[in-house]
Design an enzyme around this catalytic site. Structure first.
Site, short mmCIF file in Angstrom:
data_model
loop_
_atom_site.label_atom_id
_atom_site.label_comp_id
_atom_site.label_asym_id
_atom_site.label_seq_id
_atom_site.Cartn_x
_atom_site.Cartn_y
_atom_site.Cartn_z
N THR A 176 3.42 -0.65 -4.15
CA THR A 176 3.09 0.43 -5.10
C THR A 176 4.21 0.68 -6.10
O THR A 176 5.40 0.47 -5.78
CB THR A 176 2.82 1.73 -4.31
OG1 THR A 176 2.88 2.84 -5.21
CG2 THR A 176 3.87 1.99 -3.24
N TYR A 232 6.91 8.37 1.07
CA TYR A 232 5.89 7.32 0.84
C TYR A 232 6.52 6.11 0.16
O TYR A 232 6.36 4.98 0.62
CB TYR A 232 4.77 7.91 -0.03
CG TYR A 232 3.76 6.90 -0.54
CD1 TYR A 232 2.76 6.41 0.29
CD2 TYR A 232 3.79 6.45 -1.86
CE1 TYR A 232 1.82 5.49 -0.18
CE2 TYR A 232 2.86 5.54 -2.34
CZ TYR A 232 1.88 5.06 -1.49
OH TYR A 232 0.96 4.14 -1.96
N LYS A 240 7.05 2.35 1.77
CA LYS A 240 6.45 1.18 1.11
C LYS A 240 7.53 0.19 0.68
O LYS A 240 7.28 -1.02 0.63
CB LYS A 240 5.62 1.63 -0.09
CG LYS A 240 4.30 2.30 0.28
CD LYS A 240 3.23 1.26 0.65
CE LYS A 240 1.86 1.86 0.79
NZ LYS A 240 0.82 0.86 1.05
N GLU A 271 5.35 3.40 -6.71
CA GLU A 271 6.19 4.48 -6.17
C GLU A 271 7.49 3.96 -5.56
O GLU A 271 8.40 4.73 -5.30
CB GLU A 271 5.42 5.31 -5.14
CG GLU A 271 4.26 6.11 -5.72
CD GLU A 271 4.68 7.34 -6.54
OE1 GLU A 271 5.76 7.86 -6.30
OE2 GLU A 271 3.90 7.72 -7.44
P1 NAP Z 1 -7.11 5.27 0.52
O1 NAP Z 1 -8.40 5.44 -0.19
O2 NAP Z 1 -6.34 6.48 0.91
O3 NAP Z 1 -7.40 4.40 1.85
C1 NAP Z 1 -6.46 4.30 2.87
C2 NAP Z 1 -7.10 3.58 4.04
O4 NAP Z 1 -6.14 3.50 5.11
C3 NAP Z 1 -8.33 4.30 4.62
O5 NAP Z 1 -9.30 3.32 4.98
C4 NAP Z 1 -7.77 4.97 5.85
O6 NAP Z 1 -8.71 5.21 6.86
C5 NAP Z 1 -6.79 3.89 6.31
N1 NAP Z 1 -5.86 4.38 7.32
C6 NAP Z 1 -5.00 5.42 7.21
N2 NAP Z 1 -4.34 5.59 8.36
C7 NAP Z 1 -4.78 4.65 9.22
C8 NAP Z 1 -4.51 4.33 10.58
N3 NAP Z 1 -3.62 5.01 11.30
N4 NAP Z 1 -5.15 3.26 11.14
C9 NAP Z 1 -6.07 2.57 10.44
N5 NAP Z 1 -6.40 2.84 9.16
C10 NAP Z 1 -5.76 3.87 8.56
O7 NAP Z 1 -6.11 4.35 -0.32
P2 NAP Z 1 -6.45 3.30 -1.51
O8 NAP Z 1 -6.40 4.05 -2.80
O9 NAP Z 1 -7.64 2.52 -1.15
O10 NAP Z 1 -5.16 2.41 -1.47
C11 NAP Z 1 -5.11 1.21 -0.70
C12 NAP Z 1 -3.67 0.80 -0.48
O11 NAP Z 1 -3.02 0.60 -1.73
C13 NAP Z 1 -2.82 1.85 0.24
O12 NAP Z 1 -1.90 1.16 1.05
C14 NAP Z 1 -2.09 2.56 -0.90
O13 NAP Z 1 -0.89 3.14 -0.45
C15 NAP Z 1 -1.87 1.41 -1.85
N6 NAP Z 1 -1.79 1.77 -3.27
C16 NAP Z 1 -2.79 2.50 -3.85
C17 NAP Z 1 -2.71 2.80 -5.19
C18 NAP Z 1 -3.81 3.57 -5.89
O14 NAP Z 1 -3.59 4.02 -7.01
N7 NAP Z 1 -4.98 3.69 -5.29
C19 NAP Z 1 -1.60 2.37 -5.95
C20 NAP Z 1 -0.61 1.61 -5.33
C21 NAP Z 1 -0.73 1.31 -3.98
P3 NAP Z 1 -9.58 6.59 6.87
O15 NAP Z 1 -10.72 6.34 5.92
O16 NAP Z 1 -9.99 6.70 8.28
O17 NAP Z 1 -8.69 7.69 6.41
#
Ligand code: NAP
Length: 349
Positions: free
Chosen positions: A125, A149, A153, A127
């Site tokens: 990320t 966070y 990461k 971040e």
């Molecule tokens: P998100 O919608 O918050 O999804 C996070 C996922 O992780 C959900 O499926 C959640 O499950 C799962 N999770 C959390 N804790 C867990 C655990 N203990 N065991 C198993 N699963 C778990 O995030 P996203 O936007 O799709 O982002 C995907 C990845 O990219 C993340 O790693 C995020 O940090 C990274 N990222 C995102 C962005 C962005 O702008 N979206 C930018 C840079 C990096 P539940 O549904 O059960 O909560």
């Protein structure tokens, strides 16, 4: 047929990536954690729930990670599961560090022991860079995270590089800047705004409370970014890549795009609250994806305004359908906007 294992398949990126890989004719496995109420609304919304092979696994639990890899026998693992909200990482720093840092190590160890030929994508990320005022960030920019966070990461980012060097694993970091969609989590500012704008338009709420409006982000489109993830793993060598649009917009721009889509003036409805300001916030993020374009051949095409308008249209449709008594997979009706949530008092975050 290629096999992929996606962690975090119930999240925004996991759901879009699953849809993308199914279209590419992959056999898709996805891990999900046990919750008291099932959380598959995004997979239902994209009409792919029945096409996915679901495996229960928590990323804090090494045994279940190991089993999920043994069961799925993947060619590729996309490690997307995380505690993905920066603010929560200040409220729950230990678990965020475990989830977003140490869990990556668990996957890399399991791959090393089970099958070092598996390709591994790590959801890194912007971040990890922290505050870089008005500077375009690329892979060479110094990393100075300013949240638990970002720090967790960054640990994952380096662990991926270490396992690549030490064990010759095909492990790559996609350093993604913010990316949005109609299935973005409701706590993130983009969806918070588009969801509230739709409710205001329909007379369901009167005001939207926000913190600092002078935050700038490089916002992309989630559906487009998951293709970038896949392309990173198709390249002949593992490496680290910034995925960004190269344009940044403020929260004021986000408000203007959202409310004017509905014929409204945001200034009449938005209340700025100092209590919602974060003392340690990343004010400005702007990425440079030249390496991604040159080496991978991927670059973003969708404008931020178009993504915001898509989100507003979808949120308006959902609230209208809800008023008309329709039932459909959705998150907003269960979100505690009117419920009192008491946060611990902190001088800063
Ligand atoms: P998100 O919608 O918050 O999804 C996070 C996922 O992780 C959900 O499926 C959640 O499950 C799962 N999770 C959390 N804790 C867990 C655990 N203990 N065991 C198993 N699963 C778990 O995030 P996203 O936007 O799709 O982002 C995907 C990845 O990219 C993340 O790693 C995020 O940090 C990274 N990222 C995102 C962005 C962005 O702008 N979206 C930018 C840079 C990096 P539940 O549904 O059960 O909560």
């Amino acid at each position: 047929m290629k096999r992929a294992l996606i962690t975090g398949i119930t999240g925004q990126d996991g759901a879009y990536l699953a849809k993308f890989l199914i279209k590419k004719n992959y056999k898709v496995y996805g891990t999900f954690r046990r919750t008291s109420t099932p959380n598959f609304w995004r997979l239902k919304y994209l009409k792919i729930l029945e096409k996915i092979n679901l495996i229960p696994s928590d990323i804090l639990d090494y045994g279940s990670i190991y089993q999920s890899i043994k069961i799925s026998k993947p060619n590729e693992i996309y490690n997307l599961a995380a505690q993905s909200f920066v603010k929560v990482s200040f409220e729950q720093p230990s678990v965020t560090t475990e989830l977003d840092g140490v869990s990556t190590l668990r996957y890399l160890e399991a791959i090393r022991l089970l099958n070092p030929k598996i390709k591994f994508y790590q959801a890194s990320t912007s971040e990890i860079y922290g505050n870089q005022i008005k500077k375009k960030i690329n892979e060479e920019t110094k990393m100075l995270p300013s949240s638990p966070y970002g720090a967790a990461k960054l640990y994952s980012f380096h662990t991926v590089k270490i396992y690549r060097a030490a064990y010759n694993l095909f492990a790559s970091n996609g350093i993604l800047f913010n990316h949005e969609s109609p299935i973005r989590g409701l706590e993130f500012v983009t969806r918070k705004v588009t969801n509230a704008a739709a409710q205001i338009k329909l007379g369901l709420i009167k005001k939207l409370e926000l913190g600092n409006l002078d935050i700038f982000r490089d916002w992309g489109n989630a559906e487009e970014y998951v293709e970038g993830m896949w392309k990173i793993l198709q390249h002949k060598n593992p490496d680290d890549f910034v995925v960004a649009t190269g344009k940044s917009y403020s929260i004021r721009n986000l408000l203007s795009f959202s409310f004017s889509r509905l014929g409204l003036d945001w200034r009449k409805y938005v209340v700025q609250k100092k209590s919602l300001y974060r003392a340690v916030d990343v004010r400005h993020l702007l990425g440079d994806c030249k390496k991604m374009k040159k080496i991978i051949g991927w670059y973003p095409k969708i404008q931020f305004k178009d993504t915001v308008e898509q989100m507003v249209d979808e949120d308006l449709k959902r609230w209208t359908d809800k008023i008309n008594g329709k039932s459909f997979p959705w998150d907003a009706e269960n979100y505690p906007t009117n419920i009192k949530v008491v946060y611990r008092k902190r001088k800063k975050y």
